[in-house]
Design a protein around this motif. Structure first.
Motif, PDB file in Angstrom:
ATOM      1  N   SER A  93       0.836  -1.203   0.000  1.00  0.00           N
ATOM      2  CA  SER A  93       0.000   0.000   0.000  1.00  0.00           C
ATOM      3  C   SER A  93       0.871   1.253   0.000  1.00  0.00           C
ATOM      4  CB  SER A  93      -0.918   0.008   1.230  1.00  0.00           C
ATOM      5  OG  SER A  93      -1.525   1.262   1.405  1.00  0.00           O
ATOM      6  N   GLN A  94       0.655   2.141  -0.976  1.00  0.00           N
ATOM      7  CA  GLN A  94       1.440   3.367  -1.082  1.00  0.00           C
ATOM      8  C   GLN A  94       1.224   4.273   0.122  1.00  0.00           C
ATOM      9  OE1 GLN A  94       0.335   6.010  -4.332  1.00  0.00           O
ATOM     10  NE2 GLN A  94       2.443   6.704  -4.553  1.00  0.00           N
ATOM     11  N   ARG A  95      -0.027   4.438   0.525  1.00  0.00           N
ATOM     12  CA  ARG A  95      -0.327   5.334   1.643  1.00  0.00           C
ATOM     13  C   ARG A  95       0.209   4.775   2.959  1.00  0.00           C
ATOM     14  NH1 ARG A  95      -0.131   9.917   3.723  1.00  0.00           N
ATOM     15  NH2 ARG A  95      -1.738  10.440   5.245  1.00  0.00           N
TER      16      ARG A  95
ATOM     17  N   GLN B  96       3.668   6.021   3.382  1.00  0.00           N
ATOM     18  CA  GLN B  96       3.683   7.449   3.696  1.00  0.00           C
ATOM     19  C   GLN B  96       3.345   7.702   5.161  1.00  0.00           C
ATOM     20  OE1 GLN B  96       0.875   8.753   0.764  1.00  0.00           O
ATOM     21  NE2 GLN B  96       2.396   8.879  -0.877  1.00  0.00           N
TER      22      GLN B  96
ATOM     23  N   GLU C 204      -9.460   2.478  -1.821  1.00  0.00           N
ATOM     24  CA  GLU C 204      -9.068   3.837  -1.442  1.00  0.00           C
ATOM     25  C   GLU C 204      -9.119   4.065   0.072  1.00  0.00           C
ATOM     26  OE1 GLU C 204     -13.484   3.959  -2.543  1.00  0.00           O
ATOM     27  OE2 GLU C 204     -11.630   3.017  -3.286  1.00  0.00           O
TER      28      GLU C 204
ATOM     29  N   ASN D 115      -7.893   5.531   5.810  1.00  0.00           N
ATOM     30  CA  ASN D 115      -6.954   6.328   5.022  1.00  0.00           C
ATOM     31  C   ASN D 115      -6.854   7.766   5.540  1.00  0.00           C
ATOM     32  OD1 ASN D 115      -5.153   7.118   3.051  1.00  0.00           O
ATOM     33  ND2 ASN D 115      -6.713   7.349   1.460  1.00  0.00           N
TER      34      ASN D 115
ATOM     35  N   SER E  30      -5.473  11.439   6.645  1.00  0.00           N
ATOM     36  CA  SER E  30      -4.416  12.351   6.225  1.00  0.00           C
ATOM     37  C   SER E  30      -3.404  12.488   7.359  1.00  0.00           C
ATOM     38  CB  SER E  30      -5.007  13.717   5.890  1.00  0.00           C
ATOM     39  OG  SER E  30      -5.541  14.316   7.072  1.00  0.00           O
TER      40      SER E  30
END
Length: 588
Positions: free
Chosen positions: A175-177, A180, A215, A230, A232
Motif C-alpha cells: 500500500s502506497q499510503r 507514507q 481507497e 486512510n 491524512s
C-alpha cells in the motif's frame, strides 16, 4: 476518511489480551537505572511544591492510553502498574512504580495524551504534577531535571524499540499510503504497529468488520480505539495529540514556520528567554537534516550523530522550555497588512504573532519523469530512514545525487543493500561533496559511482517500481536496470511561493532576502524609478523586507546550507526579535 470507534476488546482474541514480554528492550537493559530512577526522600520533598497529592483505590485506572493528559505522577505509597496498549485491546506489562518512582515520557512535557495504561495496585497515594509544572520543575531543579528528562527520552526510545503501543496501521504490504503514514510516524519518533490482513488474525477481523475499499487503505486504529480510513497526516496528528487545537485569539511573541535545525534553534533560545513560541511544521520536526544517517562535521560530536538523534534532542529541548509545536501544520499564507501578523494554515485557521521567523526550508525536487508520482512510496523515495533501508535488504538500489545528503544516504544504505548505484549527471563528486564522504564512498566496495548519467524512464505497475532506464549523457547509450528502489537526493527549491500576498522580497531563485540585501534591492528599485530617499530603513541582519518578519536557514538568500549554520542563525535571530519587540508601542 471516516471515523469509527472500537470497544477495547472487540477484535482481540482472548489469548492476545495480555502478553508478558521483557519490560525493557535488551539493548536498553544496561540503562534501566536511568530509565526508571528511584528518587530520594530529599528529591521527593523538592517535588512537592510542583504538584498535588491524590489518592487512588486498588484497581482504579489512573491513566488511559490515548485519553489521559498529565505531566508526571510520582508514587508516594502503594504501587502503580504500567502497561503498553495499542487501541486493539492488546496490553503488554512494562513495569510497576513504587515509592519514589514516576510515570511519564516525553509526550508529557507538552501535555500530550499518554501512550500507556496505569492502574493502582493496592491503595495508592501519588503526587500529580501537571505539564506546565513539570516544565518548571526540570528548569528550576537542574540536576534533578536532567535525570527526569533523560528518563523521559529513554522511555520513548523503549517504546520505539519494542515496536508496540501507539496507533495500529492495517493494510496490504504494498500500500502506497501505508508507507507514507509509516514515514510520517517514524520521522516524528512515534511508536506504531503495522499489521497485514493476510498474516494477522486481528487485522483480518478488523477488515471483515469495516470492509475497506481500495481507497480506504490503511485502516488506522488510534490509541483511544477510534478507527480511521486512510487518514491524512493532519488526521493522524490530531489522533495522536501532535496537532493541538490552536487558539486563534492568542497572540504569540514568535511564530516559527518550519521546525528544522534552524527553526528548532530559534524555538529553544526564544522559549528559554521567556518568549511565547509556536512552531509550525508541515511534516516532521528536524526537516531534511533529520534524514541524515550521520552528521560528522557538527561541532561537539567527533564520532558523528544521526540527524534524527540531533533533531529529537532539540525537539525535547523546545518542549522543555514550553514551546508549542504543531505537526503537521503547513502554512499557506502570511498576512502582513494588519498587526499582529497572521499566519494562515492549510486548513484555514489563522494564528497571530508579534514576530514571524521563516525557516520553512525547501521542497524536494522531482526529476521530470511522467509517472514518478505513481511510484512515490512504492519504489521512489526522497529520504533514507530505517524503514526504507529494511525494504531494500539484499537488493540493488539506485541513489541519484551528489551532495552531502546523498553521500550520507549512500553510505547508510550500503549497510543494507547488496549494491548501491550512485548516479550523478556531472563528472565527479569533488565539487559538491565533503572530502570525508568522498573517501568513505571510495572505500565502500558495494557503492558504484555512475558519472554523466541520468534516469530517463521508470517502469512498473500497480504493485510498484520494477525497473529504470539509464542514459549516459556523453555517449547517448541507454541501459535497463532492474531495481525496485530509487532514492532521489537531487536538491530542493525554496519553499517561498506562499509568501506572495505579504510581499516578502525574494531573489531570482526564490530565496528570501534579509538585512543589507533588502536595502540594496530597494535602493536599486528606487533608483530605477527615479526616487532618491535620504534615509533607507535599517534592518536587522536577518530581517526581511517586512518589519517583524525574519528569515533563517536554507530558505534565506546567501545562507550557508549546513546544519551548524542554520542552528547559528536560529540562535542569532532571537536577539534581533528582542530588539524589534522592545521598540513596539506598549499598546501592541
Amino acid at each position: 476518511m471516516a471515523n469509527m470507534h472500537l470497544t477495547p476488546t472487540q477484535f482481540v482474541p482472548e489469548a492476545h489480551r495480555e502478553e508478558t514480554v521483557g519490560t525493557v528492550p535488551s539493548n536498553l537493559e544496561s540503562r534501566r537505572h536511568q530509565m526508571f530512577p528511584v528518587l530520594t526522600e530529599a528529591e521527593i520533598k523538592k517535588l512537592q511544591r510542583f504538584g498535588t497529592v491524590r489518592t487512588y483505590h486498588n484497581g482504579v485506572r489512573i491513566l488511559e492510553a490515548g485519553h489521559t493528559t498529565f505531566g508526571m505522577i510520582v508514587t508516594l505509597s502503594g504501587r502503580i502498574a504500567i502497561s503498553r496498549y495499542d487501541g486493539l485491546g492488546n496490553s503488554w506489562p512494562i513495569t510497576e512504580h513504587g515509592r519514589g518512582e514516576f510515570t511519564a515520557e516525553v509526550s508529557q512535557l507538552a501535555g500530550r495524551p499518554t501512550l500507556v495504561n496505569a492502574f493502582a495496585v493496592g491503595d495508592v497515594e501519588a503526587l500529580v504534577i501537571p505539564p506546565e509544572s513539570l516544565r518548571a520543575l526540570v528548569i528550576a531543579e537542574a540536576e534533578l531535571g536532567e535525570r527526569i528528562v533523560r528518563a523521559l527520552i529513554l522511555r520513548r526510545v523503549g517504546l520505539l524499540e519494542a515496536n508496540s503501543g501507539g496507533p495500529v496501521l492495517v493494510a496490504p504490504e504494498n500500500s502506497q499510503r501505508l508507507h507514507q503514514l509509516r514515514s510520517f510516524l517514524t520521522s516524528n519518533a512515534y511508536p506504531h504497529t503495522v499489521l497485514d490482513p493476510k498474516e494477522d488474525e486481528q487485522a483480518r477481523s478488523l477488515c471483515e468488520y469495516y470492509q475497506p475499499a481500495p481507497e480506504d487503505w490503511p485502516l488506522v486504529v488510534c490509541p483511544d480505539g477510534s478507527v480511521k480510513k486512510n487518514p491524512s497526516n493532519a488526521d493522524m496528528g490530531r489522533c495522536l495529540g501532535l496537532l493541538p487545537d490552536l487558539d486563534e485569539d492568542k497572540v504569540w511573541d514568535v511564530i516559527v514556520v518550519g521546525a528544522g535545525p534552524a527553526g528548532l534553534a530559534t524555538a529553544v533560545y526564544a522559549g528559554s528567554e521567556g518568549l511565547s513560541v509556536l512552531a509550525l511544521e508541515q511534516r516532521a520536526y528536524g526537516g531534511q537534516a533529520a534524514a541524515s544517517a550521520r552528521i560528522e562535521n557538527y561541532l561537539g560530536f567527533p564520532t558523528g550523530i544521526s540527524g534524527g538523534a540531533l533533531a529529537g534532542r532539540a525537539y525535547v529541548q523546545a518542549q522543555k522550555f514550553g514551546v508549542e509545536v504543531a505537526i503537521p501544520a503547513p502554512a499557506n499564507r502570511l498576512i502582513c497588512d494588519t498587526y499582529p501578523l497572521e499566519v494562515q494554515l492549510a486548513e484555514g485557521k489563522r494564528v497571530k504573532a508579534r514576530t514571524v521567523v521563516l525557516s520553512c526550508g525547501a521542497r524536494y525536487r522531482r526529476p521530470a519523469l511522467d509517472n514518478i508520482a505513481q511510484f512515490e512510496g512504492r519504489g521512489i523515495y526522497y529520504w533514507a530512514s530505517r524503514i526504507e533501508a529494511n525494504l531494500c535488504k539484499s537488493e540493488e538500489v539506485i541513489l541519484v545525487g551528489g551532495g552531502n545528503s546523498a553521500g550520507q544516504a549512500a553510505v547508510f544504505l550500503s549497510g543494507h543493500a547488496s549494491k548501491v548505484h550512485m548516479v550523478i549527471r556531472g563528472e565527479g563528486l569533488k565539487a559538491t561533496m565533503s572530502t570525508y564522504l568522498i573517501e568513505r564512498i571510495r572505500a565502500t566496495p558495494n557503492i558504484v559511482l555512475h558519472t554523466h548519467t541520468e534516469i530517463v524512464r521508470l517502469d512498473g505497475d500497480d504493485e510498484g517500481l520494477k525497473g529504470v532506464q539509464l542514459r549516459n549523457k556523453r555517449t547517448g547509450e541507454e541501459s535497463a536496470c532492474d531495481v525496485c528502489r530509487v532514492f532521489l537526493f537531487i536538491g530542493a527549491d525554496p519553499n517561498t511561493d506562499w509568501l506572495g500576498d505579504c510581499g516578502v522580497d525574494v531573489d531570482a531563485q526564490g530565496f528570501i532576502r534579509t538585512g543589507h540585501d533588502v536595502t540594496k534591492a530597494q535602493c536599486r528599485a528606487n533608483f530605477d524609478e527615479g526616487i532618491y530617499p535620504k534615509d533607507q530603513p535599517v534592518r536587522a541582519a536577518l530581517e526581511t523586507s517586512v518589519p517583524g518578519v525574519f528569515a533563517i536557514g536554507d530558505v534565506r538568500a546567501g545562507s550557508t546550507k549546513r546544519v551548524a549554520a542554520g542552528v547559528g542563525e536560529g540562535a542569532q535571530v532571537v536577539s534581533q526579535i528582542h530588539a524589534f519587540l522592545a521598540n513596539l508601542p506598549l499598546a501592541v
